[in-house]
Write a protein that holds these residues in place. Sequence first.
Motif, PDB file in Angstrom:
ATOM      1  N   UNK A  16       0.823  -1.203   0.000  1.00  0.00           N
ATOM      2  CA  UNK A  16       0.000   0.000   0.000  1.00  0.00           C
ATOM      3  C   UNK A  16       0.859   1.255   0.000  1.00  0.00           C
ATOM      4  N   UNK A  17       0.322   2.299  -0.590  1.00  0.00           N
ATOM      5  CA  UNK A  17       0.922   3.626  -0.524  1.00  0.00           C
ATOM      6  C   UNK A  17      -0.195   4.645  -0.482  1.00  0.00           C
ATOM      7  N   UNK A  18       0.115   5.789   0.119  1.00  0.00           N
ATOM      8  CA  UNK A  18      -0.851   6.876   0.143  1.00  0.00           C
ATOM      9  C   UNK A  18      -0.192   8.126  -0.413  1.00  0.00           C
ATOM     10  N   UNK A  19      -0.826   8.728  -1.399  1.00  0.00           N
ATOM     11  CA  UNK A  19      -0.346   9.969  -1.993  1.00  0.00           C
ATOM     12  C   UNK A  19      -1.186  11.133  -1.493  1.00  0.00           C
ATOM     13  N   UNK A  20      -0.560  12.284  -1.405  1.00  0.00           N
ATOM     14  CA  UNK A  20      -1.302  13.498  -1.080  1.00  0.00           C
ATOM     15  C   UNK A  20      -0.813  14.626  -1.970  1.00  0.00           C
ATOM     16  N   UNK A  21      -1.661  15.602  -2.159  1.00  0.00           N
ATOM     17  CA  UNK A  21      -1.330  16.749  -3.010  1.00  0.00           C
ATOM     18  C   UNK A  21      -2.030  17.974  -2.431  1.00  0.00           C
ATOM     19  N   UNK A  22      -1.233  18.938  -2.020  1.00  0.00           N
ATOM     20  CA  UNK A  22      -1.772  20.146  -1.405  1.00  0.00           C
ATOM     21  C   UNK A  22      -1.633  21.328  -2.348  1.00  0.00           C
ATOM     22  N   UNK A  33     -10.784  17.752  -8.679  1.00  0.00           N
ATOM     23  CA  UNK A  33      -9.390  17.388  -8.442  1.00  0.00           C
ATOM     24  C   UNK A  33      -9.198  15.954  -8.898  1.00  0.00           C
ATOM     25  N   UNK A  34      -7.969  15.606  -9.240  1.00  0.00           N
ATOM     26  CA  UNK A  34      -7.764  14.246  -9.724  1.00  0.00           C
ATOM     27  C   UNK A  34      -6.319  13.809  -9.679  1.00  0.00           C
ATOM     28  N   UNK A  35      -6.145  12.534  -9.934  1.00  0.00           N
ATOM     29  CA  UNK A  35      -4.824  11.931 -10.065  1.00  0.00           C
ATOM     30  C   UNK A  35      -4.711  11.278 -11.439  1.00  0.00           C
ATOM     31  N   UNK A  68      -9.843   7.728  -3.985  1.00  0.00           N
ATOM     32  CA  UNK A  68      -9.540   9.156  -3.970  1.00  0.00           C
ATOM     33  C   UNK A  68     -10.420   9.845  -2.938  1.00  0.00           C
ATOM     34  N   UNK A  69      -9.850  10.844  -2.276  1.00  0.00           N
ATOM     35  CA  UNK A  69     -10.612  11.641  -1.318  1.00  0.00           C
ATOM     36  C   UNK A  69     -10.019  13.044  -1.291  1.00  0.00           C
ATOM     37  N   UNK A  70     -10.717  13.957  -0.624  1.00  0.00           N
ATOM     38  CA  UNK A  70     -10.212  15.326  -0.543  1.00  0.00           C
ATOM     39  C   UNK A  70     -10.619  15.951   0.775  1.00  0.00           C
ATOM     40  N   UNK A  71      -9.840  16.940   1.178  1.00  0.00           N
ATOM     41  CA  UNK A  71     -10.136  17.752   2.356  1.00  0.00           C
ATOM     42  C   UNK A  71     -10.200  19.190   1.858  1.00  0.00           C
ATOM     43  N   UNK A  72     -11.401  19.703   1.700  1.00  0.00           N
ATOM     44  CA  UNK A  72     -11.574  21.044   1.135  1.00  0.00           C
ATOM     45  C   UNK A  72     -10.990  22.129   2.042  1.00  0.00           C
ATOM     46  N   UNK A  73     -11.013  21.913   3.339  1.00  0.00           N
ATOM     47  CA  UNK A  73     -10.470  22.906   4.269  1.00  0.00           C
ATOM     48  C   UNK A  73      -8.957  23.032   4.121  1.00  0.00           C
ATOM     49  N   UNK A  75      -7.417  22.170   1.146  1.00  0.00           N
ATOM     50  CA  UNK A  75      -7.111  22.223  -0.296  1.00  0.00           C
ATOM     51  C   UNK A  75      -6.220  21.056  -0.708  1.00  0.00           C
ATOM     52  N   UNK A  76      -6.549  19.878  -0.226  1.00  0.00           N
ATOM     53  CA  UNK A  76      -5.701  18.708  -0.431  1.00  0.00           C
ATOM     54  C   UNK A  76      -6.509  17.543  -0.994  1.00  0.00           C
ATOM     55  N   UNK A  77      -5.889  16.822  -1.922  1.00  0.00           N
ATOM     56  CA  UNK A  77      -6.479  15.614  -2.471  1.00  0.00           C
ATOM     57  C   UNK A  77      -5.563  14.441  -2.141  1.00  0.00           C
TER      58      UNK A  77
END
Length: 119
Positions: A16-22, A33-35, A68-73, A75-77
Amino acid sequence: VQLQASGGGLVQPGGCLSLSCAASGSIQIMYDMGWYRQAPGKQRDLVASITSGGLTNHADPVKGRFTISRDNAKNTVYLQMNNLKPEDTAVYYCNAEIYTIRSGTNNYWGQGTLVTVSS
């Protein structure tokens, strides 16, 4: 506006791996937003996308394994990748459609993060 991706690396098949993008900058509104991912010698393909309201779409090769998920507060996916396979090896890019007062609505890309699945 800048998108900063992180979380790539080397993992064994089945791992497993988890990516994030701010996103940062003078952001007024973040839309979809997307990957995406691009393997050597291949085109860049959509992996998953998410609307501002949380509706998701996952490409067939990753359905049931990636989320995929996001945190709007913030600004991260995010992209949670489970049961990784060697064919998931690629550079992963985040993407966002963002409105700023200065520039209007534009499409932005992160710098890419390498995911390698190998034993």
